[in-house]
Structures are given as C-alpha cells and as structure tokens.
Write a protein that holds these residues in place. Sequence first.
Motif, PDB file in Angstrom:
ATOM      1  N   ALA A  14       0.956  -1.213   0.055  1.00  0.00           N
ATOM      2  CA  ALA A  14      -0.001  -0.032   0.025  1.00  0.00           C
ATOM      3  C   ALA A  14       0.824   1.415  -0.035  1.00  0.00           C
ATOM      4  CB  ALA A  14      -0.871  -0.012   1.231  1.00  0.00           C
ATOM      5  N   GLY A  15       0.328   2.235  -0.849  1.00  0.00           N
ATOM      6  CA  GLY A  15       1.376   3.379  -1.022  1.00  0.00           C
ATOM      7  C   GLY A  15       2.368   3.299  -2.058  1.00  0.00           C
ATOM      8  N   GLY A  16       2.478   2.168  -2.599  1.00  0.00           N
ATOM      9  CA  GLY A  16       3.425   2.110  -3.803  1.00  0.00           C
ATOM     10  C   GLY A  16       2.887   2.505  -5.086  1.00  0.00           C
ATOM     11  N   SER A  17       3.692   2.265  -6.149  1.00  0.00           N
ATOM     12  CA  SER A  17       3.265   2.850  -7.316  1.00  0.00           C
ATOM     13  C   SER A  17       3.516   1.686  -8.425  1.00  0.00           C
ATOM     14  CB  SER A  17       4.105   3.970  -7.856  1.00  0.00           C
ATOM     15  OG  SER A  17       3.782   5.149  -6.995  1.00  0.00           O
ATOM     16  N   LEU A  18       2.719   1.656  -9.487  1.00  0.00           N
ATOM     17  CA  LEU A  18       3.204   0.704 -10.700  1.00  0.00           C
ATOM     18  C   LEU A  18       2.571   1.678 -12.011  1.00  0.00           C
ATOM     19  CD1 LEU A  18       1.370  -2.490  -9.530  1.00  0.00           C
ATOM     20  CD2 LEU A  18       3.836  -2.301  -9.996  1.00  0.00           C
ATOM     21  N   LYS A  19       3.226   1.185 -12.952  1.00  0.00           N
ATOM     22  CA  LYS A  19       2.810   1.858 -14.579  1.00  0.00           C
ATOM     23  C   LYS A  19       2.629   0.694 -15.220  1.00  0.00           C
ATOM     24  CE  LYS A  19       4.608   5.205 -17.744  1.00  0.00           C
ATOM     25  NZ  LYS A  19       5.535   6.249 -18.012  1.00  0.00           N
ATOM     26  N   LEU A  20       1.380   0.746 -15.710  1.00  0.00           N
ATOM     27  CA  LEU A  20       0.815  -0.403 -16.723  1.00  0.00           C
ATOM     28  C   LEU A  20       0.978   0.179 -18.215  1.00  0.00           C
ATOM     29  CD1 LEU A  20      -2.542  -1.377 -14.978  1.00  0.00           C
ATOM     30  CD2 LEU A  20      -0.205  -2.115 -14.524  1.00  0.00           C
ATOM     31  N   THR A  21       1.440  -0.704 -18.990  1.00  0.00           N
ATOM     32  CA  THR A  21       1.443  -0.265 -20.344  1.00  0.00           C
ATOM     33  C   THR A  21       0.391  -1.111 -21.311  1.00  0.00           C
ATOM     34  OG1 THR A  21       3.727   0.193 -20.023  1.00  0.00           O
ATOM     35  CG2 THR A  21       3.103  -0.317 -22.282  1.00  0.00           C
ATOM     36  N   CYS A  22      -0.189  -0.545 -22.336  1.00  0.00           N
ATOM     37  CA  CYS A  22      -1.062  -1.130 -23.320  1.00  0.00           C
ATOM     38  C   CYS A  22      -0.496  -0.905 -24.563  1.00  0.00           C
ATOM     39  CB  CYS A  22      -2.529  -0.743 -23.107  1.00  0.00           C
ATOM     40  SG  CYS A  22      -3.496  -1.313 -24.292  1.00  0.00           S
ATOM     41  N   VAL A  23       0.210  -1.775 -25.292  1.00  0.00           N
ATOM     42  CA  VAL A  23       0.778  -1.631 -26.559  1.00  0.00           C
ATOM     43  C   VAL A  23      -0.363  -2.045 -27.645  1.00  0.00           C
ATOM     44  CG1 VAL A  23       2.640  -2.145 -27.975  1.00  0.00           C
ATOM     45  CG2 VAL A  23       3.186  -1.844 -25.746  1.00  0.00           C
ATOM     46  N   GLN A  77      -0.488   5.447 -14.882  1.00  0.00           N
ATOM     47  CA  GLN A  77       0.542   5.544 -13.916  1.00  0.00           C
ATOM     48  C   GLN A  77      -0.238   5.239 -12.826  1.00  0.00           C
ATOM     49  OE1 GLN A  77       4.010   5.974 -13.758  1.00  0.00           O
ATOM     50  NE2 GLN A  77       3.561   5.512 -11.325  1.00  0.00           N
ATOM     51  N   MET A  78      -0.087   4.564 -11.842  1.00  0.00           N
ATOM     52  CA  MET A  78      -0.814   4.256 -10.518  1.00  0.00           C
ATOM     53  C   MET A  78      -0.078   4.601  -9.298  1.00  0.00           C
ATOM     54  SD  MET A  78      -2.234   0.498 -11.794  1.00  0.00           S
ATOM     55  CE  MET A  78      -3.651   0.681 -10.772  1.00  0.00           C
ATOM     56  N   ASN A  79      -0.469   5.691  -8.719  1.00  0.00           N
ATOM     57  CA  ASN A  79       0.243   6.107  -7.417  1.00  0.00           C
ATOM     58  C   ASN A  79      -0.572   5.895  -6.176  1.00  0.00           C
ATOM     59  OD1 ASN A  79       2.632   6.767  -9.074  1.00  0.00           O
ATOM     60  ND2 ASN A  79       1.624   9.077  -9.297  1.00  0.00           N
ATOM     61  N   ASN A  80       0.099   5.841  -4.937  1.00  0.00           N
ATOM     62  CA  ASN A  80      -0.570   5.573  -3.767  1.00  0.00           C
ATOM     63  C   ASN A  80      -1.766   4.596  -3.883  1.00  0.00           C
ATOM     64  OD1 ASN A  80      -1.533   6.225  -1.356  1.00  0.00           O
ATOM     65  ND2 ASN A  80      -2.773   7.839  -1.911  1.00  0.00           N
ATOM     66  N   LEU A  81      -1.218   3.519  -4.255  1.00  0.00           N
ATOM     67  CA  LEU A  81      -2.038   2.294  -4.204  1.00  0.00           C
ATOM     68  C   LEU A  81      -2.645   1.818  -3.128  1.00  0.00           C
ATOM     69  CD1 LEU A  81       0.038   0.408  -7.267  1.00  0.00           C
ATOM     70  CD2 LEU A  81      -2.490   1.059  -7.258  1.00  0.00           C
ATOM     71  N   LYS A  82      -3.713   1.252  -3.214  1.00  0.00           N
ATOM     72  CA  LYS A  82      -4.652   0.694  -2.032  1.00  0.00           C
ATOM     73  C   LYS A  82      -4.886  -0.721  -2.093  1.00  0.00           C
ATOM     74  CE  LYS A  82      -6.676   5.247  -1.395  1.00  0.00           C
ATOM     75  NZ  LYS A  82      -7.813   6.076  -1.390  1.00  0.00           N
ATOM     76  N   ARG A 109     -10.083  -5.732 -26.859  1.00  0.00           N
ATOM     77  CA  ARG A 109      -9.447  -5.894 -25.546  1.00  0.00           C
ATOM     78  C   ARG A 109      -8.249  -6.798 -25.373  1.00  0.00           C
ATOM     79  NH1 ARG A 109     -12.339  -8.735 -20.812  1.00  0.00           N
ATOM     80  NH2 ARG A 109     -10.125  -8.734 -20.182  1.00  0.00           N
ATOM     81  N   GLY A 110      -7.590  -6.548 -24.442  1.00  0.00           N
ATOM     82  CA  GLY A 110      -6.212  -7.347 -24.120  1.00  0.00           C
ATOM     83  C   GLY A 110      -6.837  -8.411 -22.977  1.00  0.00           C
ATOM     84  N   GLN A 111      -5.595  -9.011 -22.570  1.00  0.00           N
ATOM     85  CA  GLN A 111      -5.919 -10.023 -21.589  1.00  0.00           C
ATOM     86  C   GLN A 111      -5.619  -9.657 -20.312  1.00  0.00           C
ATOM     87  OE1 GLN A 111      -6.591 -13.563 -22.625  1.00  0.00           O
ATOM     88  NE2 GLN A 111      -6.686 -12.493 -24.552  1.00  0.00           N
ATOM     89  N   GLY A 112      -4.966  -8.653 -20.031  1.00  0.00           N
ATOM     90  CA  GLY A 112      -5.010  -8.072 -18.774  1.00  0.00           C
ATOM     91  C   GLY A 112      -3.622  -8.385 -17.922  1.00  0.00           C
ATOM     92  N   THR A 113      -3.444  -7.442 -16.994  1.00  0.00           N
ATOM     93  CA  THR A 113      -2.292  -7.654 -16.284  1.00  0.00           C
ATOM     94  C   THR A 113      -2.717  -7.584 -14.518  1.00  0.00           C
ATOM     95  OG1 THR A 113      -0.085  -6.727 -15.859  1.00  0.00           O
ATOM     96  CG2 THR A 113      -1.943  -5.391 -16.425  1.00  0.00           C
ATOM     97  N   GLN A 114      -2.357  -8.416 -13.964  1.00  0.00           N
ATOM     98  CA  GLN A 114      -2.670  -8.556 -12.509  1.00  0.00           C
ATOM     99  C   GLN A 114      -1.880  -7.447 -11.629  1.00  0.00           C
ATOM    100  OE1 GLN A 114      -5.081 -10.357 -11.044  1.00  0.00           O
ATOM    101  NE2 GLN A 114      -4.749  -9.389  -9.309  1.00  0.00           N
ATOM    102  N   VAL A 115      -2.758  -6.717 -10.903  1.00  0.00           N
ATOM    103  CA  VAL A 115      -2.201  -5.653  -9.817  1.00  0.00           C
ATOM    104  C   VAL A 115      -2.644  -6.351  -8.430  1.00  0.00           C
ATOM    105  CG1 VAL A 115      -2.331  -3.266  -9.040  1.00  0.00           C
ATOM    106  CG2 VAL A 115      -2.262  -3.895 -11.402  1.00  0.00           C
ATOM    107  N   SER A 116      -1.664  -6.579  -7.605  1.00  0.00           N
ATOM    108  CA  SER A 116      -2.017  -6.944  -6.261  1.00  0.00           C
ATOM    109  C   SER A 116      -1.423  -5.923  -5.153  1.00  0.00           C
ATOM    110  CB  SER A 116      -1.366  -8.346  -6.031  1.00  0.00           C
ATOM    111  OG  SER A 116      -1.975  -9.130  -6.992  1.00  0.00           O
ATOM    112  N   VAL A 117      -2.184  -5.491  -4.406  1.00  0.00           N
ATOM    113  CA  VAL A 117      -1.548  -4.360  -3.319  1.00  0.00           C
ATOM    114  C   VAL A 117      -2.028  -4.817  -1.888  1.00  0.00           C
ATOM    115  CG1 VAL A 117      -1.681  -1.940  -2.481  1.00  0.00           C
ATOM    116  CG2 VAL A 117      -2.298  -2.666  -5.170  1.00  0.00           C
TER     117      VAL A 117
END
Length: 119
Positions: A14-23, A77-82, A109-117
């Motif tokens: 929690a509080g971290g960041s991730l940057k997702l990319t869609c090409v 860009q995902m900041n302050n993740l919960k 649509r794409g297949q997706g990417t998992q975000v776990s906080v």
Amino acid sequence: QVKLEESGGGSVQAGGSLKLTCVASGNADDAGCVGWFRQTEREAVAGIYGGTTHYGDFVKGRFTISQDHAKSTVYLQMNNLKPDDTDMYYCAAGGSCYDLLIHGKFNYRGQGTQVSVSS
C-alpha cells in the motif's frame, strides 16, 4: 484489426506505485478511445482519446493515463495504491469514450495484467 497487450502489473505494498502499459499492434490508428478497466469490479478506471482524459471517481487523482502515439502505447501511472485496487486490469479500445467507458462497448481488448496491493 487491432491487438492490445498489457504489461506492468505486479505486487506492491500500500502506498506504492505501478505503471501499466498497453501496446497496440495492427491498425492502431483506428482504435478509437482507449481505456483501462478493472475486470472483477467491471468498472472503467480511465480513458483517453484525442488528448482528452477521463477518470473514474474512485481514482481521485491517484492515477494518470497518457498516450504515446509514436509507440502506439497507452500508459496508466498508478500512485498511492490501496489494497482495494487489487484486480486484473485490462485495456480496451473502440469508438467514443462515452460508449467505451460508460457502456463498456469495445472493439478490442487485451488479456489483462494483475495488480496486487498488500496492506
């Protein structure tokens, strides 16, 4: 035909960041509005088209969507993740942002990417 491929997900505290990319590959110029969605919650996170951006209310300034046309890529860009942000995130494209983000109407649509906080 347009193919979308996501990357950038992962596990953060929690509080971290991730940057997702869609090409986008194929005829990306015809993709229309591009948006990010949460699969389990079935809600739009953000969208972008013609330089105009849209965000879901729960984003509250924490996420930023951007686009690099030269690379046919859309970023989230995902900041302050919960912990509540945990989900599979996918990008989708097609038509107007209204149809895409409000009514969930997409052509690709794409297949997706998992975000776990974690807390």
